[in-house]
Design an enzyme around this catalytic site. Structure first.
Site, PDB file in Angstrom:
ATOM      1  N   CYS A   1      47.445  61.870  43.809  1.00 29.19           N
ATOM      2  CA  CYS A   1      47.638  63.218  44.359  1.00 29.19           C
ATOM      3  C   CYS A   1      48.854  63.551  44.460  1.00 29.19           C
ATOM      4  O   CYS A   1      49.274  64.861  45.747  1.00 29.19           O
ATOM      5  CB  CYS A   1      47.090  62.495  46.020  1.00 29.19           C
ATOM      6  SG  CYS A   1      47.382  61.026  45.957  1.00 29.19           S
TER       7      CYS A   1
ATOM      8  N   HIS B   1      39.377  60.819  50.693  1.00 23.38           N
ATOM      9  CA  HIS B   1      38.584  61.806  49.819  1.00 23.38           C
ATOM     10  C   HIS B   1      37.249  60.957  48.509  1.00 23.38           C
ATOM     11  O   HIS B   1      37.372  59.672  48.236  1.00 23.38           O
ATOM     12  CB  HIS B   1      40.307  62.077  49.297  1.00 23.38           C
ATOM     13  CG  HIS B   1      40.757  63.309  49.762  1.00 23.38           C
ATOM     14  ND1 HIS B   1      42.377  62.515  49.927  1.00 23.38           N
ATOM     15  CD2 HIS B   1      40.481  64.411  50.637  1.00 23.38           C
ATOM     16  CE1 HIS B   1      42.612  63.904  50.640  1.00 23.38           C
ATOM     17  NE2 HIS B   1      41.815  64.635  50.756  1.00 23.38           N
TER      18      HIS B   1
ATOM     19  N   ASP C   1      46.360  67.895  46.416  1.00 22.82           N
ATOM     20  CA  ASP C   1      45.317  68.838  47.487  1.00 22.82           C
ATOM     21  C   ASP C   1      45.537  70.114  47.850  1.00 22.82           C
ATOM     22  O   ASP C   1      44.990  70.669  48.535  1.00 22.82           O
ATOM     23  CB  ASP C   1      45.561  67.478  49.240  1.00 22.82           C
ATOM     24  CG  ASP C   1      44.674  66.409  48.937  1.00 22.82           C
ATOM     25  OD1 ASP C   1      43.865  66.170  47.941  1.00 22.82           O
ATOM     26  OD2 ASP C   1      46.048  65.544  49.430  1.00 22.82           O
TER      27      ASP C   1
ATOM     28  N   ARG D   1      48.210  70.205  57.105  1.00 20.07           N
ATOM     29  CA  ARG D   1      48.151  70.852  55.528  1.00 20.07           C
ATOM     30  C   ARG D   1      48.445  72.334  55.243  1.00 20.07           C
ATOM     31  O   ARG D   1      48.404  72.228  54.136  1.00 20.07           O
ATOM     32  CB  ARG D   1      47.676  69.855  54.872  1.00 20.07           C
ATOM     33  CG  ARG D   1      47.943  68.267  55.420  1.00 20.07           C
ATOM     34  CD  ARG D   1      47.346  67.162  54.402  1.00 20.07           C
ATOM     35  NE  ARG D   1      48.144  66.986  53.282  1.00 20.07           N
ATOM     36  CZ  ARG D   1      48.226  67.033  52.372  1.00 20.07           C
ATOM     37  NH1 ARG D   1      47.393  65.907  51.909  1.00 20.07           N
ATOM     38  NH2 ARG D   1      48.339  67.062  50.822  1.00 20.07           N
TER      39      ARG D   1
HETATM   40  C1  CIR Z   1      46.517  62.995  53.821  1.00 18.71           C
HETATM   41  O1  CIR Z   1      45.430  62.007  55.063  1.00 18.71           O
HETATM   42  O2  CIR Z   1      45.932  64.459  53.435  1.00 18.71           O
HETATM   43  C2  CIR Z   1      47.339  62.442  53.551  1.00 18.71           C
HETATM   44  N1  CIR Z   1      48.677  61.582  54.253  1.00 18.71           N
HETATM   45  C3  CIR Z   1      46.903  61.592  52.124  1.00 18.71           C
HETATM   46  C4  CIR Z   1      46.462  62.381  50.978  1.00 18.71           C
HETATM   47  C5  CIR Z   1      46.011  61.687  50.249  1.00 18.71           C
HETATM   48  N2  CIR Z   1      45.719  62.620  48.817  1.00 18.71           N
HETATM   49  C6  CIR Z   1      44.999  62.677  47.863  1.00 18.71           C
HETATM   50  O3  CIR Z   1      44.159  61.216  47.590  1.00 18.71           O
HETATM   51  N3  CIR Z   1      44.855  63.413  47.088  1.00 18.71           N
END
Ligand code: CIR
Length: 250
Positions: A242, A155, A61, A80
């Site tokens: 991710c 996402h 991300d 984040r």
């Molecule tokens: C979030 O909510 O941002 C994280 N717990 C999960 C992120 C997952 N990222 C992705 O699929 N690229």
């Protein structure tokens, strides 16, 4: 490039009902993920974890690596955003970097590359300003961008994943399949979790161990399939893409 699991990972963001996350188990699964990449021939850099950023193992991300530079994101969840600078520093030693700026927000999980095209999901994390900036930056690398609608998932890559440059694993209920006309679509079996596949540079596809029907569907589409267990990351809405930033030239 991957990022270690911090001791605070159990506090990662969760969209739905929170289940207890076993951090030790997450670390074992993360080691398995690193080994899987190394066995496939990737040279894996491991960035240190950050206990102030529980979601930092979801390194996808924080940046999108293109052919000639990287775009540093501005994650849509404010908590984040501090994940980006260490990733920026690591990438800046390897390639030029540019960044998404306020008021734009964009999570790498909303960006799916298919050949010379990027599909970018309009999500609760990625806004129109982020997509516009991304499109402008990506065009300098000869890439086109297609903004893509999403229904009720975190996402874009919760809804669609590339299996190769022509084939998409799709959960049709979460996006508009008409956006992907011209691609070969493999429907994700409805009763299984999403974010369940990762294409590797050697053409193989890794699938999450708890999605056997998805594994069969991907294999039936002609792919060599391996599997891996990432249940602790699934509890925090994560999947296979991710957990790494993969470089297109590797
Ligand atoms: C979030 O909510 O941002 C994280 N717990 C999960 C992120 C997952 N990222 C992705 O699929 N690229």
């Amino acid at each position: 490039m991957i990022r270690e699991v911090p001791g605070t990972f159990a506090n990662a963001l969760v969209m739905g009902v929170r289940q207890a996350i076993d951090v030790d188990r997450a670390r074992v699964q993360h080691d398995g993920y690193r080994k899987m990449l190394e066995d496939a021939g990737y040279e894996v850099t491991v960035l240190p974890g950050d206990s102030t950023c529980p979601d930092s193992p979801f390194i996808e991300d924080a940046a999108v690596v293109l052919d000639n530079f990287a775009i540093l994101t501005r994650p849509g969840a404010p908590e984040r955003q501090p994940e980006v600078p260490p990733v920026a520093e690591a990438l800046s030693g390897l390639m030029p970097t540019v960044e998404i700026k306020a008021p734009g927000t964009l999570d790498g999980g909303d960006v799916l590359r298919m050949g010379r095209t990027f599909f970018v999901g309009r999500s609760t994390r990625t806004n129109d300003a982020g997509i516009a900036q991304f499109a402008e930056l990506a065009s300098t690398d000869g890439m086109r961008v297609i903004a893509t609608p999403l229904n009720g998932v975190l996402h874009l890559k919760t809804a669609v994943l590339g299996l190769d440059d022509e084939t998409i694993l799709i959960a049709s209920e979460f996006t508009d399949p008409r956006v992907f006309i011209g691609y070969r679509l493999v429907e994700k079996p409805p009763d299984e979790v999403t974010s369940s596949a990762l294409r590797l540079h050697n053409g193989r596809v890794v699938v999450t161990a708890n999605t056997p029907l998805t594994m069969s569907a991907v294999a039936a589409a002609g792919f060599e399939v391996d599997w891996i267990d990432v249940t602790e990351f699934q509890k925090a809405d994560g999947g296979l893409t991710c957990l790494s930033l993969l470089f297109p030239h590797t």
